[in-house]
Write a protein that holds these residues in place. Structure first.
Motif, PDB file in Angstrom:
ATOM      1  N   HIS A  24      -3.020  -3.901  -9.310  1.00  0.00           N
ATOM      2  CA  HIS A  24      -1.857  -4.042 -10.188  1.00  0.00           C
ATOM      3  C   HIS A  24      -0.653  -3.278  -9.661  1.00  0.00           C
ATOM      4  O   HIS A  24       0.486  -3.749  -9.743  1.00  0.00           O
ATOM      5  CB  HIS A  24      -2.201  -3.554 -11.601  1.00  0.00           C
ATOM      6  N   ASP A  25      -0.908  -2.092  -9.120  1.00  0.00           N
ATOM      7  CA  ASP A  25       0.189  -1.278  -8.613  1.00  0.00           C
ATOM      8  C   ASP A  25       0.892  -1.974  -7.448  1.00  0.00           C
ATOM      9  O   ASP A  25       2.128  -2.010  -7.388  1.00  0.00           O
ATOM     10  CB  ASP A  25      -0.351   0.081  -8.161  1.00  0.00           C
ATOM     11  N   ALA A  26       0.128  -2.542  -6.523  1.00  0.00           N
ATOM     12  CA  ALA A  26       0.721  -3.206  -5.362  1.00  0.00           C
ATOM     13  C   ALA A  26       1.600  -4.370  -5.786  1.00  0.00           C
ATOM     14  O   ALA A  26       2.735  -4.525  -5.312  1.00  0.00           O
ATOM     15  CB  ALA A  26      -0.374  -3.682  -4.411  1.00  0.00           C
ATOM     16  N   LEU A  27       1.116  -5.198  -6.707  1.00  0.00           N
ATOM     17  CA  LEU A  27       1.887  -6.372  -7.113  1.00  0.00           C
ATOM     18  C   LEU A  27       3.042  -6.003  -8.035  1.00  0.00           C
ATOM     19  O   LEU A  27       4.066  -6.706  -8.060  1.00  0.00           O
ATOM     20  CB  LEU A  27       0.966  -7.395  -7.772  1.00  0.00           C
ATOM     21  N   SER A  28       2.915  -4.913  -8.772  1.00  0.00           N
ATOM     22  CA  SER A  28       4.055  -4.490  -9.596  1.00  0.00           C
ATOM     23  C   SER A  28       5.210  -4.028  -8.711  1.00  0.00           C
ATOM     24  O   SER A  28       6.376  -4.118  -9.097  1.00  0.00           O
ATOM     25  CB  SER A  28       3.630  -3.377 -10.561  1.00  0.00           C
ATOM     26  N   ARG A  29       4.910  -3.518  -7.531  1.00  0.00           N
ATOM     27  CA  ARG A  29       5.961  -3.115  -6.604  1.00  0.00           C
ATOM     28  C   ARG A  29       6.743  -4.325  -6.100  1.00  0.00           C
ATOM     29  O   ARG A  29       7.961  -4.253  -5.917  1.00  0.00           O
ATOM     30  CB  ARG A  29       5.356  -2.337  -5.426  1.00  0.00           C
ATOM     31  N   ILE A  68       8.500   3.710 -10.957  1.00  0.00           N
ATOM     32  CA  ILE A  68       7.856   3.360  -9.699  1.00  0.00           C
ATOM     33  C   ILE A  68       7.364   4.661  -9.094  1.00  0.00           C
ATOM     34  O   ILE A  68       8.122   5.403  -8.472  1.00  0.00           O
ATOM     35  CB  ILE A  68       8.822   2.640  -8.741  1.00  0.00           C
ATOM     36  N   SER A  69       6.101   4.961  -9.312  1.00  0.00           N
ATOM     37  CA  SER A  69       5.536   6.209  -8.810  1.00  0.00           C
ATOM     38  C   SER A  69       4.853   5.966  -7.477  1.00  0.00           C
ATOM     39  O   SER A  69       4.571   4.827  -7.117  1.00  0.00           O
ATOM     40  CB  SER A  69       4.535   6.761  -9.835  1.00  0.00           C
ATOM     41  N   PRO A  70       4.583   7.035  -6.725  1.00  0.00           N
ATOM     42  CA  PRO A  70       3.942   6.858  -5.423  1.00  0.00           C
ATOM     43  C   PRO A  70       2.618   6.123  -5.535  1.00  0.00           C
ATOM     44  O   PRO A  70       1.919   6.218  -6.539  1.00  0.00           O
ATOM     45  CB  PRO A  70       3.746   8.302  -4.939  1.00  0.00           C
ATOM     46  N   ALA A  71       2.277   5.384  -4.478  1.00  0.00           N
ATOM     47  CA  ALA A  71       1.019   4.643  -4.466  1.00  0.00           C
ATOM     48  C   ALA A  71      -0.155   5.611  -4.429  1.00  0.00           C
ATOM     49  O   ALA A  71      -0.042   6.756  -3.999  1.00  0.00           O
ATOM     50  CB  ALA A  71       0.971   3.701  -3.270  1.00  0.00           C
ATOM     51  N   ILE A  72      -1.311   5.143  -4.915  1.00  0.00           N
ATOM     52  CA  ILE A  72      -2.536   5.922  -4.806  1.00  0.00           C
ATOM     53  C   ILE A  72      -3.380   5.340  -3.687  1.00  0.00           C
ATOM     54  O   ILE A  72      -3.293   4.154  -3.371  1.00  0.00           O
ATOM     55  CB  ILE A  72      -3.329   5.894  -6.133  1.00  0.00           C
ATOM     56  N   GLU A  73      -4.188   6.185  -3.094  1.00  0.00           N
ATOM     57  CA  GLU A  73      -5.068   5.710  -2.036  1.00  0.00           C
ATOM     58  C   GLU A  73      -6.261   4.995  -2.651  1.00  0.00           C
ATOM     59  O   GLU A  73      -6.879   5.505  -3.588  1.00  0.00           O
ATOM     60  CB  GLU A  73      -5.566   6.884  -1.187  1.00  0.00           C
ATOM     61  N   PRO A  74      -6.609   3.807  -2.151  1.00  0.00           N
ATOM     62  CA  PRO A  74      -7.783   3.108  -2.672  1.00  0.00           C
ATOM     63  C   PRO A  74      -9.050   3.862  -2.307  1.00  0.00           C
ATOM     64  O   PRO A  74      -9.085   4.579  -1.301  1.00  0.00           O
ATOM     65  CB  PRO A  74      -7.723   1.745  -1.974  1.00  0.00           C
ATOM     66  N   PRO A  75     -10.112   3.725  -3.118  1.00  0.00           N
ATOM     67  CA  PRO A  75     -11.329   4.504  -2.868  1.00  0.00           C
ATOM     68  C   PRO A  75     -12.123   4.021  -1.665  1.00  0.00           C
ATOM     69  O   PRO A  75     -12.926   4.754  -1.114  1.00  0.00           O
ATOM     70  CB  PRO A  75     -12.130   4.311  -4.164  1.00  0.00           C
ATOM     71  N   THR A  76     -11.960   2.784  -1.269  1.00  0.00           N
ATOM     72  CA  THR A  76     -12.705   2.225  -0.145  1.00  0.00           C
ATOM     73  C   THR A  76     -11.735   1.568   0.823  1.00  0.00           C
ATOM     74  O   THR A  76     -10.556   1.420   0.538  1.00  0.00           O
ATOM     75  CB  THR A  76     -13.730   1.182  -0.634  1.00  0.00           C
ATOM     76  N   SER A  77     -12.224   1.171   1.977  1.00  0.00           N
ATOM     77  CA  SER A  77     -11.376   0.545   2.992  1.00  0.00           C
ATOM     78  C   SER A  77     -11.742  -0.920   3.182  1.00  0.00           C
ATOM     79  O   SER A  77     -11.881  -1.396   4.302  1.00  0.00           O
ATOM     80  CB  SER A  77     -11.509   1.301   4.325  1.00  0.00           C
ATOM     81  N   VAL A 100      -2.694  -2.288   0.264  1.00  0.00           N
ATOM     82  CA  VAL A 100      -1.960  -1.150   0.828  1.00  0.00           C
ATOM     83  C   VAL A 100      -0.759  -1.640   1.634  1.00  0.00           C
ATOM     84  O   VAL A 100       0.360  -1.120   1.509  1.00  0.00           O
ATOM     85  CB  VAL A 100      -2.893  -0.300   1.716  1.00  0.00           C
ATOM     86  N   ILE A 101      -0.983  -2.660   2.465  1.00  0.00           N
ATOM     87  CA  ILE A 101       0.096  -3.202   3.288  1.00  0.00           C
ATOM     88  C   ILE A 101       1.212  -3.756   2.405  1.00  0.00           C
ATOM     89  O   ILE A 101       2.402  -3.517   2.652  1.00  0.00           O
ATOM     90  CB  ILE A 101      -0.441  -4.293   4.242  1.00  0.00           C
ATOM     91  N   LEU A 102       0.845  -4.503   1.368  1.00  0.00           N
ATOM     92  CA  LEU A 102       1.853  -5.083   0.488  1.00  0.00           C
ATOM     93  C   LEU A 102       2.662  -3.998  -0.213  1.00  0.00           C
ATOM     94  O   LEU A 102       3.894  -4.076  -0.289  1.00  0.00           O
ATOM     95  CB  LEU A 102       1.192  -5.999  -0.543  1.00  0.00           C
ATOM     96  N   ALA A 103       1.985  -2.979  -0.729  1.00  0.00           N
ATOM     97  CA  ALA A 103       2.680  -1.890  -1.421  1.00  0.00           C
ATOM     98  C   ALA A 103       3.640  -1.168  -0.473  1.00  0.00           C
ATOM     99  O   ALA A 103       4.801  -0.906  -0.814  1.00  0.00           O
ATOM    100  CB  ALA A 103       1.669  -0.903  -2.007  1.00  0.00           C
ATOM    101  N   GLU A 104       3.168  -0.846   0.730  1.00  0.00           N
ATOM    102  CA  GLU A 104       4.017  -0.151   1.698  1.00  0.00           C
ATOM    103  C   GLU A 104       5.206  -1.010   2.116  1.00  0.00           C
ATOM    104  O   GLU A 104       6.339  -0.521   2.240  1.00  0.00           O
ATOM    105  CB  GLU A 104       3.195   0.242   2.928  1.00  0.00           C
ATOM    106  N   ALA A 105       4.952  -2.293   2.352  1.00  0.00           N
ATOM    107  CA  ALA A 105       6.023  -3.190   2.782  1.00  0.00           C
ATOM    108  C   ALA A 105       7.094  -3.328   1.712  1.00  0.00           C
ATOM    109  O   ALA A 105       8.299  -3.340   2.016  1.00  0.00           O
ATOM    110  CB  ALA A 105       5.453  -4.563   3.135  1.00  0.00           C
ATOM    111  N   CYS A 106       6.683  -3.433   0.448  1.00  0.00           N
ATOM    112  CA  CYS A 106       7.664  -3.541  -0.637  1.00  0.00           C
ATOM    113  C   CYS A 106       8.522  -2.285  -0.722  1.00  0.00           C
ATOM    114  O   CYS A 106       9.738  -2.366  -0.946  1.00  0.00           O
ATOM    115  CB  CYS A 106       6.949  -3.796  -1.965  1.00  0.00           C
ATOM    116  N   VAL A 113       3.397 -15.019   4.921  1.00  0.00           N
ATOM    117  CA  VAL A 113       4.545 -15.905   4.718  1.00  0.00           C
ATOM    118  C   VAL A 113       5.673 -15.155   4.031  1.00  0.00           C
ATOM    119  O   VAL A 113       6.834 -15.207   4.465  1.00  0.00           O
ATOM    120  CB  VAL A 113       4.128 -17.146   3.888  1.00  0.00           C
ATOM    121  N   TYR A 114       5.344 -14.445   2.961  1.00  0.00           N
ATOM    122  CA  TYR A 114       6.370 -13.696   2.219  1.00  0.00           C
ATOM    123  C   TYR A 114       7.055 -12.664   3.112  1.00  0.00           C
ATOM    124  O   TYR A 114       8.293 -12.590   3.161  1.00  0.00           O
ATOM    125  CB  TYR A 114       5.738 -13.015   1.002  1.00  0.00           C
TER     126      TYR A 114
END
Length: 416
Positions: A193-198, A234-243, A251-257, A304-305
């Motif tokens: 949710h956080d990534a797409l809200s960004r 818009i608060s800083p992203a959190i690290e996901p628990p797994t990779s 993670v890529i989408l959140a950082e790119a936004c 694409v985006y």
């Protein structure tokens, strides 16, 4: 294939607005979202609604990389594991979402929602344990899902619940706990949710007060209301628990936004370096998404985006067109597409009547499924983008176009 442009006066005004962006004119139009409301209450007991959640409503929980039903089972365990205020907040959140899913917008669903908020408030005093912190996060995300499920026009507060959940994660050091299955899926839910809200925040800005929205003349409607004085946090992203691959994409989408939002103020050399690195990171994931159609579609939509948003910095246009063709082949074979981000981004790329009919048919089928969230905004955004593309004599700026269309919604639009 030749086809006709189905443009209304609203679309013409939007087109003029897009063409006038260079002169900084601030005309703005608004979509009015249908919000049928039934003031009646229904007599389902709590146990019936809990069972309905387990069997049906949990399928509509938006998450990537997990089965929503598994997430629903996790929420039920957290709700029934203790008798604390935080566990009560989860139970009431489940009842509210289940009631909303079964009967639509009505008084009883809102009573459950308010009761869940009250339980959360009661649970917030004093020190909380690790399990209570997880319950806080779960309850907050259920309230977020309540807002998102019908694109609630009572407020644009779905993002507030995400920010609150992230605050609990940080304050309680949950991200440092030894991970287990319930912990991982809960944090993955927040991270998705956080990534797409960004992305939504990147493109959306509130409308000026006093501007009358235009009706789409679809169903009985109630105007969306959102106080533009309320800042969307818009608060800083959190690290996901797994990779996992799903987490890597998020993670890529959140950082790119975040980088796209700061582009005007950033060092151009660092910007191009980041995009080069981003291209490499996306390429490294291409093989791992092929086995999962949901992940592959999400991946294609992201590439694409981001390539459109950066003016083809990630790859040549011909490669992007190949991806779009692959995506349309996949979409044409799917019964449902429950993730609204890829449906929106890829749907906007349809150029022929055949592809557009296919996209709208898929939206309609998904909208009617029990696992779906309300698709009105996604459908409306796609159709408005098509009209602008048809009206344009040459290419419109991609980011301006998406921002103008998404900002016609009077609340921050959820694309989960």
């Amino acid at each position: 294939m030749a086809y006709h442009v189905n443009a209304s006066s609203w679309d013409i005004e939007m087109h003029r607005y897009l063409l006038s962006l260079s002169s900084k004119k601030q005309a703005r139009l608004a979509l009015r979202v249908p919000m049928p409301y039934d003031g009646a209450t229904y007599s389902d007991g709590d146990n019936q609604l809990l069972q309905y959640f387990q069997c049906t409503a949990s399928q509509a929980l938006p998450i990537l990389g997990h089965d929503p039903v598994t997430l629903g089972e996790t929420l039920m365990r957290l709700a029934l594991s203790t008798t604390s205020h935080s566990a009560t907040a989860i139970r009431r959140g489940i009842l509210g979402l289940s009631s909303l899913h079964r009967y639509g917008m009505h008084r009883k669903a809102f009573e459950f929602k308010i009761a869940a908020i009250e339980s959360l408030a009661a649970a917030s005093s004093g020190t909380i344990s690790g399990i209570e912190a997880m319950q806080h996060v779960a309850a907050g995300m259920l309230l977020c899902s309540f807002e998102i499920h019908k694109a609630s026009c009572t407020s644009g507060q779905w993002r507030w619940y995400i920010t609150g959940a992230k605050s609990i994660i940080r304050a309680s050091s949950l991200s440092q706990f030894k991970p287990d299955a319930d912990f991982n899926i809960l944090l993955d839910w927040v991270h998705y949710h956080d990534a797409l809200s960004r992305l939504s925040s990147l493109h959306w800005c509130p409308l000026p007060k006093g501007l009358e929205p235009l009706s789409d003349n679809t169903t009985p409607e109630e105007e969306c209301r959102f106080d533009e004085s309320e800042d969307i946090p818009i608060s800083p992203a959190i690290e996901p628990p797994t990779s996992s691959t799903a987490n890597s994409l998020q993670v890529i989408l959140a950082e790119a936004c975040d980088v796209l939002a700061a582009k005007r103020h950033s060092d151009q050399k660092k910007y191009y370096s980041f995009m080069h690195d981003l291209s490499w990171r996306l390429a490294s994931l291409s093989g791992s998404v092929a086995a999962d159609p949901v992940l592959e579609l999400f991946y294609i939509a992201m590439v694409v985006y981001l390539n459109r948003a950066t003016g083809n910095l990630l790859e040549p246009e011909t490669k992007t067109q190949q991806r779009i063709s692959r995506a349309f082949t996949m979409l044409a074979s799917m019964k449902l597409c429950e993730r609204q981000f890829p449906l929106f981004i890829l749907g906007c790329e349809a150029r022929t009547d055949e592809d557009r009919r296919m996209v709208l048919d898929l939206v309609d089928r998904t909208d009617q499924a029990v696992s779906s969230r309300w698709m009105f905004l996604t459908r409306a955004f796609i159709k408005k983008v098509w009209v602008q593309d048809d009206l344009a004599d040459g290419e419109l700026d991609y980011m301006d176009k998406l921002s103008a269309i998404m900002s016609t919604c009077k609340i921050l639009p959820p694309l989960v």
